[in-house]
Design a protein around this motif. Structure first.
Motif, PDB file in Angstrom:
ATOM      1  N   THR A 157       9.688  -6.123  -0.879  1.00 57.55           N
ATOM      2  CA  THR A 157      11.015  -6.057  -1.490  1.00 57.55           C
ATOM      3  C   THR A 157      12.067  -5.475  -0.558  1.00 57.55           C
ATOM      4  O   THR A 157      13.256  -5.587  -0.832  1.00 57.55           O
ATOM      5  N   ARG A 158      11.652  -4.818   0.511  1.00 52.83           N
ATOM      6  CA  ARG A 158      12.607  -4.225   1.435  1.00 52.83           C
ATOM      7  C   ARG A 158      12.878  -5.176   2.595  1.00 52.83           C
ATOM      8  O   ARG A 158      12.033  -6.012   2.942  1.00 52.83           O
ATOM      9  N   PRO A 159      14.047  -5.056   3.224  1.00 54.27           N
ATOM     10  CA  PRO A 159      14.340  -5.938   4.362  1.00 54.27           C
ATOM     11  C   PRO A 159      13.411  -5.661   5.538  1.00 54.27           C
ATOM     12  O   PRO A 159      12.879  -4.552   5.682  1.00 54.27           O
ATOM     13  N   LYS A 160      13.196  -6.658   6.359  1.00 56.83           N
ATOM     14  CA  LYS A 160      12.365  -6.485   7.538  1.00 56.83           C
ATOM     15  C   LYS A 160      13.059  -5.510   8.495  1.00 56.83           C
ATOM     16  O   LYS A 160      14.295  -5.459   8.562  1.00 56.83           O
ATOM     17  N   PRO A 161      12.277  -4.731   9.244  1.00 52.72           N
ATOM     18  CA  PRO A 161      12.901  -3.840  10.229  1.00 52.72           C
ATOM     19  C   PRO A 161      13.739  -4.638  11.226  1.00 52.72           C
ATOM     20  O   PRO A 161      13.413  -5.778  11.568  1.00 52.72           O
ATOM     21  N   GLY A 162      14.830  -4.016  11.691  1.00 54.29           N
ATOM     22  CA  GLY A 162      15.703  -4.661  12.663  1.00 54.29           C
ATOM     23  C   GLY A 162      15.308  -4.315  14.085  1.00 54.29           C
ATOM     24  O   GLY A 162      14.518  -3.394  14.331  1.00 54.29           O
ATOM     25  N   ARG A 163      15.870  -5.028  15.032  1.00 59.53           N
ATOM     26  CA  ARG A 163      15.472  -4.872  16.427  1.00 59.53           C
ATOM     27  C   ARG A 163      15.893  -3.506  16.984  1.00 59.53           C
ATOM     28  O   ARG A 163      16.892  -2.920  16.564  1.00 59.53           O
ATOM     29  N   VAL A 164      15.113  -3.067  17.948  1.00 54.79           N
ATOM     30  CA  VAL A 164      15.369  -1.822  18.665  1.00 54.79           C
ATOM     31  C   VAL A 164      15.492  -2.168  20.144  1.00 54.79           C
ATOM     32  O   VAL A 164      14.637  -2.876  20.690  1.00 54.79           O
ATOM     33  N   THR A 165      16.548  -1.667  20.805  1.00 60.23           N
ATOM     34  CA  THR A 165      16.799  -1.998  22.204  1.00 60.23           C
ATOM     35  C   THR A 165      16.732  -0.745  23.060  1.00 60.23           C
ATOM     36  O   THR A 165      17.461   0.220  22.820  1.00 60.23           O
ATOM     37  N   PHE A 166      15.865  -0.773  24.054  1.00 61.04           N
ATOM     38  CA  PHE A 166      15.756   0.284  25.054  1.00 61.04           C
ATOM     39  C   PHE A 166      16.454  -0.190  26.325  1.00 61.04           C
ATOM     40  O   PHE A 166      16.115  -1.253  26.860  1.00 61.04           O
ATOM     41  N   SER A 167      17.417   0.590  26.816  1.00 60.79           N
ATOM     42  CA  SER A 167      18.120   0.262  28.064  1.00 60.79           C
ATOM     43  C   SER A 167      17.776   1.328  29.102  1.00 60.79           C
ATOM     44  O   SER A 167      17.857   2.528  28.818  1.00 60.79           O
ATOM     45  N   PHE A 168      17.421   0.877  30.307  1.00 60.37           N
ATOM     46  CA  PHE A 168      16.953   1.769  31.364  1.00 60.37           C
ATOM     47  C   PHE A 168      17.968   1.792  32.502  1.00 60.37           C
ATOM     48  O   PHE A 168      18.406   0.734  32.973  1.00 60.37           O
ATOM     49  N   PHE A 169      18.330   3.005  32.956  1.00 59.93           N
ATOM     50  CA  PHE A 169      19.381   3.180  33.947  1.00 59.93           C
ATOM     51  C   PHE A 169      18.831   3.868  35.194  1.00 59.93           C
ATOM     52  O   PHE A 169      18.036   4.825  35.091  1.00 59.93           O
ATOM     53  N   ASP A 170      19.297   3.415  36.365  1.00 64.42           N
ATOM     54  CA  ASP A 170      18.897   4.068  37.603  1.00 64.42           C
ATOM     55  C   ASP A 170      19.811   5.263  37.875  1.00 64.42           C
ATOM     56  O   ASP A 170      20.686   5.603  37.070  1.00 64.42           O
ATOM     57  N   GLN A 171      19.636   5.904  39.017  1.00 68.86           N
ATOM     58  CA  GLN A 171      20.386   7.110  39.330  1.00 68.86           C
ATOM     59  C   GLN A 171      21.882   6.862  39.443  1.00 68.86           C
ATOM     60  O   GLN A 171      22.685   7.771  39.237  1.00 68.86           O
ATOM     61  N   ALA A 172      22.277   5.629  39.776  1.00 68.96           N
ATOM     62  CA  ALA A 172      23.692   5.289  39.890  1.00 68.96           C
ATOM     63  C   ALA A 172      24.315   4.912  38.547  1.00 68.96           C
ATOM     64  O   ALA A 172      25.515   4.654  38.473  1.00 68.96           O
ATOM     65  N   GLY A 173      23.506   4.867  37.491  1.00 70.75           N
ATOM     66  CA  GLY A 173      24.013   4.477  36.181  1.00 70.75           C
ATOM     67  C   GLY A 173      24.006   2.976  35.951  1.00 70.75           C
ATOM     68  O   GLY A 173      24.536   2.514  34.934  1.00 70.75           O
ATOM     69  N   ASP A 174      23.411   2.223  36.868  1.00 69.84           N
ATOM     70  CA  ASP A 174      23.305   0.776  36.680  1.00 69.84           C
ATOM     71  C   ASP A 174      22.088   0.455  35.809  1.00 69.84           C
ATOM     72  O   ASP A 174      21.063   1.150  35.860  1.00 69.84           O
ATOM     73  N   VAL A 175      22.203  -0.611  35.035  1.00 67.39           N
ATOM     74  CA  VAL A 175      21.105  -1.005  34.160  1.00 67.39           C
ATOM     75  C   VAL A 175      19.989  -1.637  34.982  1.00 67.39           C
ATOM     76  O   VAL A 175      20.204  -2.620  35.691  1.00 67.39           O
ATOM     77  N   ILE A 176      18.797  -1.057  34.884  1.00 68.66           N
ATOM     78  CA  ILE A 176      17.613  -1.630  35.534  1.00 68.66           C
ATOM     79  C   ILE A 176      17.131  -2.831  34.746  1.00 68.66           C
ATOM     80  O   ILE A 176      16.777  -3.876  35.291  1.00 68.66           O
ATOM     81  N   GLY A 177      17.088  -2.670  33.436  1.00 65.41           N
ATOM     82  CA  GLY A 177      16.613  -3.724  32.546  1.00 65.41           C
ATOM     83  C   GLY A 177      16.573  -3.203  31.125  1.00 65.41           C
ATOM     84  O   GLY A 177      16.910  -2.049  30.855  1.00 65.41           O
ATOM     85  N   GLN A 178      16.157  -4.067  30.211  1.00 65.88           N
ATOM     86  CA  GLN A 178      16.058  -3.695  28.804  1.00 65.88           C
ATOM     87  C   GLN A 178      14.712  -4.134  28.244  1.00 65.88           C
ATOM     88  O   GLN A 178      14.060  -5.042  28.773  1.00 65.88           O
ATOM     89  N   HIS A 179      14.322  -3.466  27.186  1.00 65.15           N
ATOM     90  CA  HIS A 179      13.129  -3.860  26.434  1.00 65.15           C
ATOM     91  C   HIS A 179      13.529  -3.927  24.976  1.00 65.15           C
ATOM     92  O   HIS A 179      14.064  -2.955  24.418  1.00 65.15           O
ATOM     93  N   THR A 180      13.286  -5.060  24.328  1.00 67.09           N
ATOM     94  CA  THR A 180      13.631  -5.236  22.922  1.00 67.09           C
ATOM     95  C   THR A 180      12.365  -5.235  22.083  1.00 67.09           C
ATOM     96  O   THR A 180      11.429  -5.990  22.352  1.00 67.09           O
ATOM     97  N   LEU A 181      12.354  -4.378  21.080  1.00 65.45           N
ATOM     98  CA  LEU A 181      11.236  -4.293  20.140  1.00 65.45           C
ATOM     99  C   LEU A 181      11.667  -4.881  18.812  1.00 65.45           C
ATOM    100  O   LEU A 181      12.715  -4.519  18.271  1.00 65.45           O
ATOM    101  N   LEU A 182      10.859  -5.792  18.276  1.00 65.76           N
ATOM    102  CA  LEU A 182      11.037  -6.296  16.914  1.00 65.76           C
ATOM    103  C   LEU A 182       9.947  -5.619  16.090  1.00 65.76           C
ATOM    104  O   LEU A 182       8.827  -6.124  15.977  1.00 65.76           O
TER     105      LEU A 182
END
Length: 225
Positions: A157-182
């Motif tokens: 009866t409850r809605p399905k969980p929504g996506r979770v996004t992990f963003s990874f940053f290097d020492q310069a603050g640039d995005v290394i990459g992301q991981h999305t969890l459903l």
């Protein structure tokens, strides 16, 4: 030393151009990461627990709601983060009195943290709906976390969980990459190898039931299990 941990060390020594985030088994990786945040140092209070004011400091890592230089905005009740982090990388609370609350969590069987969202700690709709930011004292080539996304729903009866996004940053603050969890209902496990090593990580989500996190693992140079 396991094969996964050997791969982790190799990645930290020879980072790939452009960055890479590789999902691995939580149990296989977590036991080899000596950095641990499990919130067991706080009183095991029933939900809603206690809000922790200001930034939250643990050995090797600081927790907040966002990174300095980012912009926080609300989309359909969920906190989103945009913009390039400023230097030096630092966690911020986003003008919140407290970025997280800690309470005993039945599904984990231990204390866990609830990121406080736009509606605040005092309202059920505010607990678990916020963003998270982790800034490490030294960059980590691996990261693991257990995340709860609403309780099992046998009646559907409850809605399905929504996506979770992990963003990874290097020492310069640039995005290394992301991981999305459903995520599934209940406890989910995330474990990744990161190259180049991550100096900071943010977590945003669109889960209607709100999330809780526990057993956060990362590397501490000089300590290898």
């Amino acid at each position: 030393m396991t094969k996964v941990w050997a791969i982790c060390l190799a990645l930290s020594a020879t980072p790939l151009w452009g960055g890479e985030v590789t999902s691995v088994d939580y149990a296989e990786l977590a036991g080899h990461l000596p950095g641990l945040v499990d919130f067991e140092g706080f009183a095991p209070l029933p939900e809603p627990g206690q809000p922790l004011p200001g930034l939250v400091h643990f050995h090797g890592v600081t927790l907040g709601s966002m990174l300095a230089g980012q912009t926080r905005h609300v989309a359909e009740g969920f906190e989103m983060l945009t913009g390039h982090p400023s230097q030096p990388l630092a966690a911020q609370t986003g003008n919140k009195a407290a970025p997280i609350a800690v309470a005993f969590h039945a599904a984990f069987g231990s204390n866990a943290a609830f990121p406080i969202g736009p509606d605040g700690f005092e309202r059920l709709s505010g607990r678990g709906e916020g963003a998270l930011a982790f800034v490490f004292e030294q960059a980590t080539p691996a990261f693991a976390i257990r995340l709860h996304a609403d309780y099992p729903d046998p009646l559907g009866t409850r809605p399905k969980p929504g996506r979770v996004t992990f963003s990874f940053f290097d020492q310069a603050g640039d995005v290394i990459g992301q991981h999305t969890l459903l995520p599934d209902h209940g406890v989910n496990e995330v474990a990744v190898l990161i190259t180049p090593a991550a100096q900071a990580i943010t977590v945003t989500h669109r889960d209607p039931g709100g999330i809780a996190v526990d057993d956060i693992r990362f590397s501490i140079p000089g300590l290898v299990n």
